[in-house]
Design a protein around this motif. Structure first.
Motif, PDB file in Angstrom:
ATOM      1  N   TRP A   9     -66.453   2.624  67.427  1.00 30.49           N
ATOM      2  CA  TRP A   9     -65.770   3.984  66.576  1.00 30.49           C
ATOM      3  C   TRP A   9     -66.153   5.203  67.513  1.00 30.49           C
ATOM      4  CZ3 TRP A   9     -68.426   5.513  61.401  1.00 30.49           C
ATOM      5  CH2 TRP A   9     -67.719   6.710  60.651  1.00 30.49           C
ATOM      6  N   PRO A  16     -64.284  16.334  59.613  1.00 34.82           N
ATOM      7  CA  PRO A  16     -64.389  14.821  59.226  1.00 34.82           C
ATOM      8  C   PRO A  16     -65.492  13.907  59.495  1.00 34.82           C
ATOM      9  CG  PRO A  16     -62.350  15.499  59.286  1.00 34.82           C
ATOM     10  CD  PRO A  16     -62.886  16.408  59.996  1.00 34.82           C
ATOM     11  N   TRP A  20     -69.480  10.810  58.052  1.00 34.73           N
ATOM     12  CA  TRP A  20     -69.454   9.538  58.713  1.00 34.73           C
ATOM     13  C   TRP A  20     -70.147   8.438  57.815  1.00 34.73           C
ATOM     14  CZ3 TRP A  20     -73.894   6.856  59.300  1.00 34.73           C
ATOM     15  CH2 TRP A  20     -75.411   7.753  59.330  1.00 34.73           C
ATOM     16  N   ALA A  23     -67.658   6.781  55.572  1.00 32.89           N
ATOM     17  CA  ALA A  23     -66.722   6.075  56.545  1.00 32.89           C
ATOM     18  C   ALA A  23     -67.493   4.622  56.948  1.00 32.89           C
ATOM     19  CB  ALA A  23     -66.226   6.916  57.639  1.00 32.89           C
ATOM     20  N   TRP A 160     -59.880   9.344  54.764  1.00 33.11           N
ATOM     21  CA  TRP A 160     -60.720   7.911  55.206  1.00 33.11           C
ATOM     22  C   TRP A 160     -59.855   6.942  54.912  1.00 33.11           C
ATOM     23  CZ3 TRP A 160     -63.163   8.072  59.561  1.00 33.11           C
ATOM     24  CH2 TRP A 160     -63.864   9.054  59.979  1.00 33.11           C
ATOM     25  N   VAL A 163     -56.916   6.064  56.912  1.00 29.95           N
ATOM     26  CA  VAL A 163     -57.527   5.372  58.148  1.00 29.95           C
ATOM     27  C   VAL A 163     -58.093   4.016  58.033  1.00 29.95           C
ATOM     28  CG1 VAL A 163     -59.420   5.770  60.101  1.00 29.95           C
ATOM     29  CG2 VAL A 163     -58.323   7.781  58.932  1.00 29.95           C
TER      30      VAL A 163
END
Length: 172
Positions: A9, A16, A20, A23, A160, A163
């Motif tokens: 990652w 954004p 974290w 995510a 997210w 993603v």
């Protein structure tokens, strides 16, 4: 963590990245072993000890010394999120001046799947070199998520969920 797929990652300094933890929880919940590699600027925004504790892996910001073993296992996929105008342009030019860019360059050349979620101002996204660099990276095989129909513009927020959905890559 046997059977877990390895995800590098790469994290850039954009708002954004401050989310974290959410995510990371989602990535690990989907079966990824997460190895965080923030850019130096992103690293200055983050609590790296907490990031390492949550992911269970060393956070890599600085290059290793020649005598040190590589602490990262081979990646199944690379997530570049959020990514910025600067990182897209440096990556497309093959600049290798950080650990994050080095991994992106190596993985692109090795054909490791890469999902990159762009987060930048609309004025920067309209810059002609940026658009040609996005096209170049797509042509090289990177999945670049960009624009209103995708995940990003700084005025429109960052998803997210979009993603994570792009990472639903079948197991080899």
């Amino acid at each position: 963590m046997p059977g877990r797929r390895v995800l590098y990652w790469v994290m850039c300094a954009a708002p954004p990245v401050l989310d974290w933890k959410h995510a990371a929880d989602q990535l690990m919940g989907r079966g990824w072993a997460v190895y965080a590699v923030p850019t130096p600027t992103a690293a200055s925004w983050l609590d790296l000890d907490r990031l390492a504790a949550v992911t269970g892996h060393l956070v890599r910001v600085h290059a290793r010394l020649p005598h040190e073993p590589d602490p990262l296992p081979p990646a199944n996929v690379v997530l570049l999120a959020p990514t910025t105008f600067n990182t897209i342009n440096k990556w497309a030019a093959g600049i290798n001046d950080t650990v994050a860019l080095g991994l992106l360059n190596e993985c692109l050349a090795a054909r490791v799947p890469i999902v990159a979620a762009v987060y930048c101002k609309p004025a920067l996204a309209a810059h002609p070199v940026f658009q040609s660099n996005v096209a170049l990276l797509r042509h090289a095989g990177a999945n670049i998520l960009q624009g209103e129909g995708s995940v990003v513009t700084s005025d429109g927020g960052f998803s997210w969920a979009a993603v994570l959905d792009a990472l639903d890559i079948p197991r080899p």
